[in-house]
Design a protein around this motif. Structure first.
Motif, PDB file in Angstrom:
ATOM      1  N   PHE A 252      -5.267  -4.748   6.941  1.00 49.81           N
ATOM      2  CA  PHE A 252      -5.334  -6.237   7.223  1.00 49.81           C
ATOM      3  C   PHE A 252      -4.620  -6.813   6.371  1.00 49.81           C
ATOM      4  O   PHE A 252      -4.877  -7.006   5.230  1.00 49.81           O
ATOM      5  CB  PHE A 252      -6.709  -6.476   7.569  1.00 49.81           C
ATOM      6  N   TYR A 253      -3.827  -7.871   6.871  1.00 46.33           N
ATOM      7  CA  TYR A 253      -3.004  -8.796   5.901  1.00 46.33           C
ATOM      8  C   TYR A 253      -2.859 -10.128   6.411  1.00 46.33           C
ATOM      9  O   TYR A 253      -2.278 -10.444   7.472  1.00 46.33           O
ATOM     10  CB  TYR A 253      -1.709  -8.296   5.500  1.00 46.33           C
TER      11      TYR A 253
ATOM     12  N   ALA B 251      -7.505  -2.959   2.524  1.00 50.69           N
ATOM     13  CA  ALA B 251      -7.221  -1.471   3.330  1.00 50.69           C
ATOM     14  C   ALA B 251      -8.584  -0.689   3.162  1.00 50.69           C
ATOM     15  O   ALA B 251      -9.475  -1.022   2.272  1.00 50.69           O
ATOM     16  CB  ALA B 251      -6.125  -0.788   2.603  1.00 50.69           C
ATOM     17  N   VAL B 252      -8.775  -0.202   4.314  1.00 52.87           N
ATOM     18  CA  VAL B 252     -10.165   0.938   4.497  1.00 52.87           C
ATOM     19  C   VAL B 252      -9.498   2.160   4.805  1.00 52.87           C
ATOM     20  O   VAL B 252      -8.730   2.266   5.895  1.00 52.87           O
ATOM     21  CB  VAL B 252     -10.888   0.240   5.477  1.00 52.87           C
TER      22      VAL B 252
ATOM     23  N   VAL C  51       0.909  -1.239   0.005  1.00 49.83           N
ATOM     24  CA  VAL C  51       0.210   0.009  -0.026  1.00 49.83           C
ATOM     25  C   VAL C  51       0.943   1.165   0.074  1.00 49.83           C
ATOM     26  O   VAL C  51       1.740   1.351   0.755  1.00 49.83           O
ATOM     27  CB  VAL C  51      -0.746   0.022   1.279  1.00 49.83           C
ATOM     28  N   GLN C  52       0.630   2.085  -0.824  1.00 53.41           N
ATOM     29  CA  GLN C  52       1.410   3.313  -0.979  1.00 53.41           C
ATOM     30  C   GLN C  52       0.480   4.283  -0.282  1.00 53.41           C
ATOM     31  O   GLN C  52      -0.449   4.561  -0.854  1.00 53.41           O
ATOM     32  CB  GLN C  52       1.832   3.794  -2.348  1.00 53.41           C
ATOM     33  N   VAL C  53       0.951   5.239   0.475  1.00 53.84           N
ATOM     34  CA  VAL C  53       0.139   6.164   1.324  1.00 53.84           C
ATOM     35  C   VAL C  53       0.643   7.529   0.654  1.00 53.84           C
ATOM     36  O   VAL C  53       1.648   7.921   0.355  1.00 53.84           O
ATOM     37  CB  VAL C  53       0.493   6.049   2.509  1.00 53.84           C
TER      38      VAL C  53
ATOM     39  N   ARG D 250     -13.084   0.693   0.488  1.00 53.38           N
ATOM     40  CA  ARG D 250     -12.336  -0.450   0.923  1.00 53.38           C
ATOM     41  C   ARG D 250     -11.614  -0.982  -0.526  1.00 53.38           C
ATOM     42  O   ARG D 250     -12.368  -1.282  -1.348  1.00 53.38           O
ATOM     43  CB  ARG D 250     -13.127  -1.473   1.516  1.00 53.38           C
ATOM     44  N   VAL D 251     -10.527  -1.296  -0.191  1.00 49.60           N
ATOM     45  CA  VAL D 251      -9.805  -2.295  -1.456  1.00 49.60           C
ATOM     46  C   VAL D 251      -9.270  -3.362  -0.844  1.00 49.60           C
ATOM     47  O   VAL D 251      -8.762  -3.502   0.525  1.00 49.60           O
ATOM     48  CB  VAL D 251      -8.782  -1.339  -2.086  1.00 49.60           C
TER      49      VAL D 251
END
Length: 212
Positions: free
Chosen positions: A96-97, A106-107, A86-88, A129-130
């Protein structure tokens, strides 16, 4: 209960040195990274991060679940989670993983993030959510209420049309037990809420009644 841990940031090392945090069953942890980013770790999670961010990217690794409040910077912040990352872009989000569930999700509460898997990035906006399913190598997005995914930061579990295998995974992780699901039930979706201080016996009985 949660512990608060801050890295010593007095000296900048020549090369990156890393801290590893593993949270216990039924426990959580709060850590402030060297850039000021705040991270809350859920039970039975593993988080690896540098003592001091050096170089042109801020990279950390997560197994399990964490809530991030990322400090803005011109250096990209990247969370590696198995085969996905995940890039922020300056933000607040839950990630969650789980290898066992072959799932990364990710939410997003605020800001912007993009999840990359198989070389393809999917960006989402707040209240989305993705998630990436490693079983079928598919990435999907949907609109959600982020509050439903953040109840673990308080003292409850709350699920809104959530697959049973994810609900049971969370319960098993929190209580440190193994729970087997009858074949064919994994994908069934349920909505429920209960207190994290409830006993495992009560939770399993309640689940049995809901699932019939």
């Amino acid at each position: 209960g949660g512990l608060h841990y801050e890295a010593n940031t007095d000296s900048v090392p020549e090369r990156e040195e890393f801290h590893r945090i593993e949270t216990a069953v039924g426990g959580d942890f709060f850590v402030v990274l060297s850039d000021g980013t705040r991270v809350w770790l859920n039970s039975t999670s593993e988080f690896v991060y540098p003592v001091q961010f050096i170089g042109d990217r801020r990279v950390v690794q997560l197994k399990g679940e964490a809530y991030f409040e990322v400090e803005k910077s011109d250096k990209p912040f990247i969370v590696k989670a198995g085969d996905s990352r995940v890039q922020v872009y300056g933000t607040r989000f839950n990630l969650f993983y789980s290898e066992k569930l072959a799932l990364a999700e990710a939410v997003l509460v605020e800001g912007s993030i993009g999840m990359t898997a198989n070389g393809k990035e999917t960006k989402i906006i707040p209240h989305q959510r993705v998630w990436y399913s490693m079983k079928d190598s598919l990435m999907r997005t949907e609109n959600v209420d982020p509050a439903d995914y953040l109840t673990w930061l308080g003292n409850s579990f709350k699920y809104n049309r959530t697959r049973l295998d994810k609900i049971v995974f969370d319960i098993a992780q929190w209580y440190g037990v193994e729970i087997k699901i009858a074949p064919g039930l994994e994908k069934q979706a349920y909505s429920l809420e209960f207190d994290r201080s409830a006993t495992i016996d009560w939770v399993v009985r309640a689940l049995g009644l809901i699932i019939d």
